[in-house]
Write a protein that holds these residues in place. Structure first.
Motif, PDB file in Angstrom:
ATOM      1  N   ILE A 160      -3.847  -3.135  -6.775  1.00  0.00           N
ATOM      2  CA  ILE A 160      -2.712  -2.897  -5.806  1.00  0.00           C
ATOM      3  C   ILE A 160      -2.291  -1.585  -6.484  1.00  0.00           C
ATOM      4  O   ILE A 160      -2.809  -1.181  -7.518  1.00  0.00           O
ATOM      5  CB  ILE A 160      -1.953  -4.156  -6.818  1.00  0.00           C
ATOM      6  N   CYS A 161      -1.838  -0.922  -5.798  1.00  0.00           N
ATOM      7  CA  CYS A 161      -0.986   0.518  -6.187  1.00  0.00           C
ATOM      8  C   CYS A 161       0.624   0.888  -6.079  1.00  0.00           C
ATOM      9  O   CYS A 161       1.287  -0.270  -5.144  1.00  0.00           O
ATOM     10  CB  CYS A 161      -1.807   1.075  -5.607  1.00  0.00           C
ATOM     11  N   GLY A 162       1.238   1.481  -6.317  1.00  0.00           N
ATOM     12  CA  GLY A 162       3.137   1.966  -6.343  1.00  0.00           C
ATOM     13  C   GLY A 162       2.955   1.156  -4.922  1.00  0.00           C
ATOM     14  O   GLY A 162       4.317   0.659  -4.120  1.00  0.00           O
ATOM     15  N   THR A 163       2.006   1.634  -4.224  1.00  0.00           N
ATOM     16  CA  THR A 163       2.713   1.879  -2.452  1.00  0.00           C
ATOM     17  C   THR A 163       2.678   0.209  -1.379  1.00  0.00           C
ATOM     18  O   THR A 163       3.079  -0.150  -1.116  1.00  0.00           O
ATOM     19  CB  THR A 163       0.973   2.517  -2.046  1.00  0.00           C
ATOM     20  N   ASP A 164       1.464  -0.664  -2.473  1.00  0.00           N
ATOM     21  CA  ASP A 164       1.420  -1.934  -2.091  1.00  0.00           C
ATOM     22  C   ASP A 164       2.672  -2.539  -2.680  1.00  0.00           C
ATOM     23  O   ASP A 164       3.813  -3.135  -1.659  1.00  0.00           O
ATOM     24  CB  ASP A 164       0.232  -2.720  -3.314  1.00  0.00           C
TER      25      ASP A 164
ATOM     26  N   GLY B 102      -3.043  -4.231   1.271  1.00  0.00           N
ATOM     27  CA  GLY B 102      -4.501  -3.701   0.980  1.00  0.00           C
ATOM     28  C   GLY B 102      -4.943  -2.328   0.965  1.00  0.00           C
ATOM     29  O   GLY B 102      -5.804  -2.787   2.082  1.00  0.00           O
ATOM     30  N   HIS B 103      -5.700  -1.600   0.386  1.00  0.00           N
ATOM     31  CA  HIS B 103      -5.951  -0.728   0.829  1.00  0.00           C
ATOM     32  C   HIS B 103      -6.832  -0.224  -0.022  1.00  0.00           C
ATOM     33  O   HIS B 103      -7.428   0.992   0.697  1.00  0.00           O
ATOM     34  CB  HIS B 103      -5.321   0.730   1.004  1.00  0.00           C
ATOM     35  N   GLU B 104      -7.160  -0.264  -1.292  1.00  0.00           N
ATOM     36  CA  GLU B 104      -8.115   0.160  -2.368  1.00  0.00           C
ATOM     37  C   GLU B 104      -9.266  -0.920  -2.697  1.00  0.00           C
ATOM     38  O   GLU B 104      -9.443  -1.851  -2.937  1.00  0.00           O
ATOM     39  CB  GLU B 104      -7.715  -0.107  -3.958  1.00  0.00           C
TER      40      GLU B 104
ATOM     41  N   VAL C 108      -3.069   5.883  11.687  1.00  0.00           N
ATOM     42  CA  VAL C 108      -3.312   4.422  11.374  1.00  0.00           C
ATOM     43  C   VAL C 108      -3.093   4.368   9.795  1.00  0.00           C
ATOM     44  O   VAL C 108      -4.561   5.215   9.868  1.00  0.00           O
ATOM     45  CB  VAL C 108      -3.780   3.306  11.966  1.00  0.00           C
ATOM     46  N   GLU C 109      -3.008   3.583   8.970  1.00  0.00           N
ATOM     47  CA  GLU C 109      -3.294   3.874   7.727  1.00  0.00           C
ATOM     48  C   GLU C 109      -3.776   1.613   7.207  1.00  0.00           C
ATOM     49  O   GLU C 109      -2.694   0.801   7.208  1.00  0.00           O
ATOM     50  CB  GLU C 109      -2.666   3.615   6.133  1.00  0.00           C
ATOM     51  N   ALA C 110      -5.450   1.427   6.663  1.00  0.00           N
ATOM     52  CA  ALA C 110      -5.127   0.274   6.573  1.00  0.00           C
ATOM     53  C   ALA C 110      -4.564  -0.513   5.965  1.00  0.00           C
ATOM     54  O   ALA C 110      -4.323   0.232   4.777  1.00  0.00           O
ATOM     55  CB  ALA C 110      -6.652  -0.085   6.639  1.00  0.00           C
TER      56      ALA C 110
ATOM     57  N   ILE D  59      -1.014  -0.673   5.424  1.00  0.00           N
ATOM     58  CA  ILE D  59       0.045   0.113   4.920  1.00  0.00           C
ATOM     59  C   ILE D  59       0.232   0.220   7.002  1.00  0.00           C
ATOM     60  O   ILE D  59       1.903   0.059   6.815  1.00  0.00           O
ATOM     61  CB  ILE D  59       0.002   1.575   4.952  1.00  0.00           C
ATOM     62  N   ARG D  60       0.339   1.062   7.787  1.00  0.00           N
ATOM     63  CA  ARG D  60       0.837   1.573   8.504  1.00  0.00           C
ATOM     64  C   ARG D  60      -0.020   1.304  10.125  1.00  0.00           C
ATOM     65  O   ARG D  60      -1.524   1.816   9.749  1.00  0.00           O
ATOM     66  CB  ARG D  60       1.392   2.674   9.268  1.00  0.00           C
ATOM     67  N   GLY D  61       0.011   0.167  11.000  1.00  0.00           N
ATOM     68  CA  GLY D  61      -0.652  -0.511  11.891  1.00  0.00           C
ATOM     69  C   GLY D  61      -2.045  -0.644  11.914  1.00  0.00           C
ATOM     70  O   GLY D  61      -2.589  -0.932  12.767  1.00  0.00           O
TER      71      GLY D  61
ATOM     72  N   THR E  23     -12.239   3.850  -6.362  1.00  0.00           N
ATOM     73  CA  THR E  23     -12.604   5.387  -5.751  1.00  0.00           C
ATOM     74  C   THR E  23     -10.870   5.429  -4.605  1.00  0.00           C
ATOM     75  O   THR E  23     -11.397   6.165  -4.148  1.00  0.00           O
ATOM     76  CB  THR E  23     -13.318   4.949  -4.527  1.00  0.00           C
ATOM     77  N   GLU E  24     -10.960   4.700  -3.838  1.00  0.00           N
ATOM     78  CA  GLU E  24      -9.514   5.328  -3.444  1.00  0.00           C
ATOM     79  C   GLU E  24      -8.418   5.380  -3.748  1.00  0.00           C
ATOM     80  O   GLU E  24      -7.963   6.351  -3.549  1.00  0.00           O
ATOM     81  CB  GLU E  24      -8.869   3.502  -2.050  1.00  0.00           C
ATOM     82  N   PRO E  25      -8.106   5.017  -4.770  1.00  0.00           N
ATOM     83  CA  PRO E  25      -7.231   5.881  -5.435  1.00  0.00           C
ATOM     84  C   PRO E  25      -7.412   7.436  -6.164  1.00  0.00           C
ATOM     85  O   PRO E  25      -7.005   8.684  -5.832  1.00  0.00           O
ATOM     86  CB  PRO E  25      -6.423   5.088  -7.273  1.00  0.00           C
ATOM     87  N   MET E  26      -8.602   7.814  -6.681  1.00  0.00           N
ATOM     88  CA  MET E  26      -8.977   8.815  -6.943  1.00  0.00           C
ATOM     89  C   MET E  26      -9.174   9.230  -5.467  1.00  0.00           C
ATOM     90  O   MET E  26      -9.795  10.594  -6.350  1.00  0.00           O
ATOM     91  CB  MET E  26     -10.529   7.553  -7.487  1.00  0.00           C
ATOM     92  N   LYS E  27      -9.996   9.620  -4.457  1.00  0.00           N
ATOM     93  CA  LYS E  27      -9.501  10.207  -3.697  1.00  0.00           C
ATOM     94  C   LYS E  27      -8.535  10.581  -3.282  1.00  0.00           C
ATOM     95  O   LYS E  27      -8.877  12.234  -3.086  1.00  0.00           O
ATOM     96  CB  LYS E  27     -10.805   9.544  -2.574  1.00  0.00           C
ATOM     97  N   ASN E  28      -7.579  10.386  -3.825  1.00  0.00           N
ATOM     98  CA  ASN E  28      -6.362  11.380  -3.578  1.00  0.00           C
ATOM     99  C   ASN E  28      -6.238  12.137  -4.640  1.00  0.00           C
ATOM    100  O   ASN E  28      -5.751  13.593  -3.946  1.00  0.00           O
ATOM    101  CB  ASN E  28      -4.970  10.330  -3.626  1.00  0.00           C
ATOM    102  N   VAL E  29      -6.557  11.503  -5.710  1.00  0.00           N
ATOM    103  CA  VAL E  29      -7.140  13.027  -6.482  1.00  0.00           C
ATOM    104  C   VAL E  29      -7.595  13.722  -6.659  1.00  0.00           C
ATOM    105  O   VAL E  29      -7.593  15.237  -6.626  1.00  0.00           O
ATOM    106  CB  VAL E  29      -7.112  12.057  -8.085  1.00  0.00           C
TER     107      VAL E  29
ATOM    108  N   VAL F 124      -1.144  14.699  -0.263  1.00  0.00           N
ATOM    109  CA  VAL F 124      -1.297  12.964   0.435  1.00  0.00           C
ATOM    110  C   VAL F 124      -2.621  12.703   0.874  1.00  0.00           C
ATOM    111  O   VAL F 124      -3.276  13.467   1.675  1.00  0.00           O
ATOM    112  CB  VAL F 124      -0.766  12.763   1.284  1.00  0.00           C
ATOM    113  N   ASP F 125      -3.065  11.714   0.846  1.00  0.00           N
ATOM    114  CA  ASP F 125      -4.391  10.717   1.381  1.00  0.00           C
ATOM    115  C   ASP F 125      -5.440  11.791   0.460  1.00  0.00           C
ATOM    116  O   ASP F 125      -5.622  12.755  -0.265  1.00  0.00           O
ATOM    117  CB  ASP F 125      -4.507  10.245   2.727  1.00  0.00           C
ATOM    118  N   GLY F 126      -6.840  11.524   1.689  1.00  0.00           N
ATOM    119  CA  GLY F 126      -7.819  12.229   1.470  1.00  0.00           C
ATOM    120  C   GLY F 126      -9.106  12.196   2.731  1.00  0.00           C
ATOM    121  O   GLY F 126      -8.768  11.267   3.355  1.00  0.00           O
TER     122      GLY F 126
END
Ligand code: BGC
Ligand code: ZN
Length: 357
Positions: free
Chosen positions: A37-41, A64-66, A114-116, A118-120, A151-157, A303-305
């Motif tokens: 869970i992150c700030g976006t959630d 849920g996207h992570e 779309v973003e799983a 988040i959007r659509g 992995t998901e938050p780290m991919k932004n980094v 943003v994103d990756g």
């Protein structure tokens, strides 16, 4: 099966029952293992993000996207994945934009993606899901176990690091011995993404990292200690940081960014990584623009990756697993919640809350 959903436009979330989908040709059925869970959630649940939308024709969105999931069934014609494989599903997909034709939908020129969660598109806070193999990143090092959920938050980094490499290529900012050990980095806003970024910078050889946040907490102090990052709390005052080469803003606060521009050295790079539409506005004074010009600054947003960034993220997590597992353990200490505890998970105080499915 159970799923955590929101109704975009309304505040709050609910644990709902949804039917399981069967696997079809060309697709893969997955059993969800963990979802972070992150700030976006949190912003989605608080109805504080304008772009959140359900899939077309529906009114609820499974969030849920992570994700971290296990392959349980492989549809006809699928190659490269087998039952038992661990995968990280990608957030952003498709779209009609030019960049998505070669897997860089993170650079989509329009809003057609779309973003799983988040959007659509439905996300991964549910027991099972069926997905397309092209958006699944296989976890090669399955020993990582639950840590692969980072992995998901780290991919932004990892995308930020990629952006940084482009930015510093406009001049030659390396130390006399060709390493990055003489560079000083400042991280404004010390939370999950800040700590993940410090892990990436340390890997690259950036030794001197200073981080600050408004309020101090035990968790923030501890992770700074583990990563050997100099940390302090501003308590609403100025950070007064000077003489550094790289500035990463996680706060989305105009005031903080202006301070970064003022304190950074010539040829510095200011990366904008956090957003907060509710942060107080701040005047952009003409002298600030003069500083950007005179100092040859690069101010860049990210943003994103890409899928490549997810793979790099896994490699970096494996590196820390071998170098100092305590750092990864610290992220997930007391952080695992059951789906029924989703409300508590949202209020978790540590670096990361994770739902175990
Ligand atoms: C996700 C990104 C996504 C962004 C904006 C972040 O929390 O990690 O993949 O693009 O939110 O929607
Ligand atoms: Zn996120």
């Amino acid at each position: 099966m159970r799923a955590v959903a929101v109704t975009p436009g309304k505040e709050g979330f609910e644990l709902i029952e949804v039917p399981e989908s069967p696997v079809v040709k060309g697709k893969v059925k997955l059993k969800t293992l963990y979802v972070g869970i992150c700030g976006t959630d949190k912003a989605i649940v608080n109805n504080a993000l304008g772009f959140v939308r359900p899939p077309p024709g529906e009114d609820k969105l499974i969030i849920g996207h992570e994700g971290l999931a296990k392959v349980v069934e492989v549809g006809e014609g699928v190659e490269g994945l087998k039952e038992g494989d661990f995968v990280v599903p990608m957030v952003r997909r498709g779209g009609n934009c030019f960049h998505s034709r070669f897997g860089r939908q993170d650079y989509c020129e329009d809003e057609s993606f779309v973003e799983a969660g988040i959007r659509g598109l439905h996300g991964f806070q549910r027991e099972y899901f069926v997905d397309e193999p092209e958006y699944l990143v296989r976890v090669k090092d399955q020993d990582l176990g639950v840590f692969a959920v980072l992995t998901e938050p780290m991919k932004n980094v990892m995308k930020v690091i990629e952006v940084l490499q482009h930015a510093v290529a406009r001049y030659y900012e390396v130390c006399e011995d060709s390493t990055l050990s003489c560079l000083k980095a400042v991280i404004a806003g010390w939370g999950t993404e800040g700590a993940l970024l410090a892990m990436a910078l340390k890997y690259l050889g950036v030794e001197e990292i200073t981080a600050f946040s408004r309020e101090e907490s035990e968790e923030k102090v501890k992770v700074a200690e583990l990563l050997n990052v100099e940390y302090f709390a501003t308590k609403g005052g100025k950070a007064n940081v000077r003489d550094f080469h790289l500035f990463f803003d996680m706060t989305g606060s105009p005031e903080v960014v202006v301070e970064g521009v003022e304190g950074i050295r010539n040829n510095g790079v200011v990366v904008l990584f956090g957003t907060n539409d509710r942060a107080p506005s701040h005047e952009l004074r003409a002298e600030v623009i003069t500083k950007v010009v005179e100092k040859n600054l690069t101010i860049v947003g990210s943003v994103d990756g890409s899928k490549g960034n997810y793979e790099q993220a896994l490699t970096l997590i494996s590196y820390w697993y071998a170098r100092d597992k305590r750092v990864l353990e610290y992220f997930l200490e007391g952080a695992i919640y059951a789906p029924e505890e989703f409300g508590e998970a949202l209020k978790h105080r540590g670096l990361k809350a994770v739902v175990k499915w």
